[in-house]
Design a protein around this motif. Sequence first.
Motif, PDB file in Angstrom:
ATOM      1  N   GLU A   1      -8.287  -8.197  -1.477  1.00 31.77           N
ATOM      2  CA  GLU A   1      -7.401  -7.454  -2.371  1.00 31.77           C
ATOM      3  C   GLU A   1      -6.408  -8.421  -3.003  1.00 31.77           C
ATOM      4  O   GLU A   1      -5.850  -9.280  -2.315  1.00 31.77           O
TER       5      GLU A   1
ATOM      6  N   SER B   1      -5.143 -11.069  -0.157  1.00 33.18           N
ATOM      7  CA  SER B   1      -5.339 -10.731   1.244  1.00 33.18           C
ATOM      8  C   SER B   1      -6.806 -10.426   1.513  1.00 33.18           C
ATOM      9  O   SER B   1      -7.525  -9.915   0.639  1.00 33.18           O
TER      10      SER B   1
ATOM     11  N   ILE C   1      -8.986  -7.887   3.635  1.00 31.63           N
ATOM     12  CA  ILE C   1      -8.639  -6.545   4.111  1.00 31.63           C
ATOM     13  C   ILE C   1      -9.837  -5.861   4.749  1.00 31.63           C
ATOM     14  O   ILE C   1     -10.994  -6.210   4.495  1.00 31.63           O
ATOM     15  N   THR C   2      -9.534  -4.879   5.579  1.00 30.18           N
ATOM     16  CA  THR C   2     -10.561  -3.971   6.065  1.00 30.18           C
ATOM     17  C   THR C   2      -9.946  -2.586   6.128  1.00 30.18           C
ATOM     18  O   THR C   2      -8.768  -2.433   6.456  1.00 30.18           O
ATOM     19  N   GLU C   3     -10.702  -1.600   5.764  1.00 33.37           N
ATOM     20  CA  GLU C   3     -10.192  -0.226   5.756  1.00 33.37           C
ATOM     21  C   GLU C   3     -11.334   0.763   5.875  1.00 33.37           C
ATOM     22  O   GLU C   3     -12.498   0.434   5.604  1.00 33.37           O
TER      23      GLU C   3
ATOM     24  N   ARG D   1       0.834  -1.194   0.000  1.00 37.13           N
ATOM     25  CA  ARG D   1       0.000   0.000   0.000  1.00 37.13           C
ATOM     26  C   ARG D   1       0.871   1.247   0.000  1.00 37.13           C
ATOM     27  O   ARG D   1       1.962   1.263   0.566  1.00 37.13           O
TER      28      ARG D   1
ATOM     29  N   GLY E   1      -4.837  -5.977   7.036  1.00 34.17           N
ATOM     30  CA  GLY E   1      -4.996  -7.093   6.116  1.00 34.17           C
ATOM     31  C   GLY E   1      -4.443  -8.393   6.665  1.00 34.17           C
ATOM     32  O   GLY E   1      -3.599  -8.412   7.571  1.00 34.17           O
TER      33      GLY E   1
ATOM     34  N   THR F   1      -2.873 -11.750   4.835  1.00 31.63           N
ATOM     35  CA  THR F   1      -2.459 -12.316   3.549  1.00 31.63           C
ATOM     36  C   THR F   1      -2.441 -13.831   3.633  1.00 31.63           C
ATOM     37  O   THR F   1      -1.726 -14.398   4.459  1.00 31.63           O
TER      38      THR F   1
ATOM     39  N   GLN G   1      -5.211   0.524   6.308  1.00 29.91           N
ATOM     40  CA  GLN G   1      -5.707  -0.785   5.900  1.00 29.91           C
ATOM     41  C   GLN G   1      -5.130  -1.881   6.802  1.00 29.91           C
ATOM     42  O   GLN G   1      -3.932  -1.915   7.039  1.00 29.91           O
TER      43      GLN G   1
ATOM     44  N   LYS H   1      -9.272  -4.794  -5.844  1.00 26.54           N
ATOM     45  CA  LYS H   1      -9.890  -5.074  -4.555  1.00 26.54           C
ATOM     46  C   LYS H   1     -11.382  -4.789  -4.635  1.00 26.54           C
ATOM     47  O   LYS H   1     -11.835  -3.988  -5.466  1.00 26.54           O
TER      48      LYS H   1
END
Lengths: 126, 276
Positions: free
Chosen positions: B144, B87, B89-91, A120, B75, B77, B73, B157
């Motif tokens: 993602e 992965s 993920i949360t954001e 990222r 994550g 993986t 974010q 994603k």
Amino acid sequence: MMSLAATAVIGSAVIMTAMPALANELLEISPQYCVVENKEQACTTQVNIRWTLPQAIPVCLLENNRTLGCWPAQQQGVWQYKAEVQLPAIYSLTHAHTGELVVDTQLELQTLRSSRRRLRSVWSFF
Amino acid sequence: MRLGLHNSVLSAALAALGCGVYANEVPVEQWHLGVNIGYGVMTNPLHGGDDVHLYVVPDVAYYTDTWYLDNNQLGYTFVNQDEHVLSAITEINPETRFFVDWHPSSVFALQQIDSSAPLIAEGPARVRVDDLDKRHWALDAGFEYHYFTSIGQFQAKALADVSDVYRGWRAQASWRWGYRFEQWVLEPNIGVNYSSREQNDYFYGLSREETGGYGAIVVGSSVQPYAKIDVSYLVDEHNALRMHLGYIDYHSQAKASPLFKESSSLTLFIGVKHLF
């Protein structure tokens, strides 16, 4: 931050034979592993290479695609030099006249500290 | 350019900065703490929305072999191969950023908007932005995927709202390159965001109550192309000069929503990056 100059080598001579053209050919490389701080770092170390062939043929020694030297027909050979090479590096013997691959082996990479690719950017939110 | 021991400092700085595909790595189980200090602005395309001024932009990451936290974010993986990384993920949903300083007293005319939902009004319908409901922060979760190649990385994603705020989903696909020439690092990034109908309607639509009885305005789903470029000049192991330029196109939403005064948002930042 840790010093990033660390490069170490592991392993004594390990034989890896790979190729099919000739039977019983041997290509030894020492060290087998080069330890660097991270994957992007080049390995700088003294590399000792020995080979034994079942018959005398003229060969060239290559580091990846770079020719290190060529020799007239002989069954055995030795080469030492200070390598500075991005890993993993493949060392190969090819027939000096035909270019046919005789045998190859690999100087492998070991990292001191495992790392991960970053997924990222700081600007992802903007 | 081949890295040797003599320029391992450059390599480390580059890795720490996260710039360039050749050194875009961080050590595991170690905090990466950096800060961008300078001046920047992200233009706010909404009526009455203040531009977002950027003075300090922190850069925080922590990776383990599986879990990671990286700039907003979190994550996990579960596929981490040379070329493929997948992965969960949360954001935080970024759409709310335009509503943080959304405090206008101005009014705008609904008639000027080419909305798919026709307004039943004889005169100019106007909305007081002060009267609109607050747009809340939302938390999204999804997956993602990264595909790493020698010419850059592809990323895709898809996330859905798990905070019961807008009850929709969104997606993104992008391509990111990394070029390095001596001390300079250029990192262009192009992509497209997809916003579901639910997300667009929550953030950029208007309810019947908000329009004062003229009827709800729905925006519908849309895509927003974007392009960004990040330019760094590596000064030493811990410092770099940095410039970021970004463009997001909101043309689709702006056509349908009266909240937009501009159909795009620009981000510009110039400053220094310091790695602790």
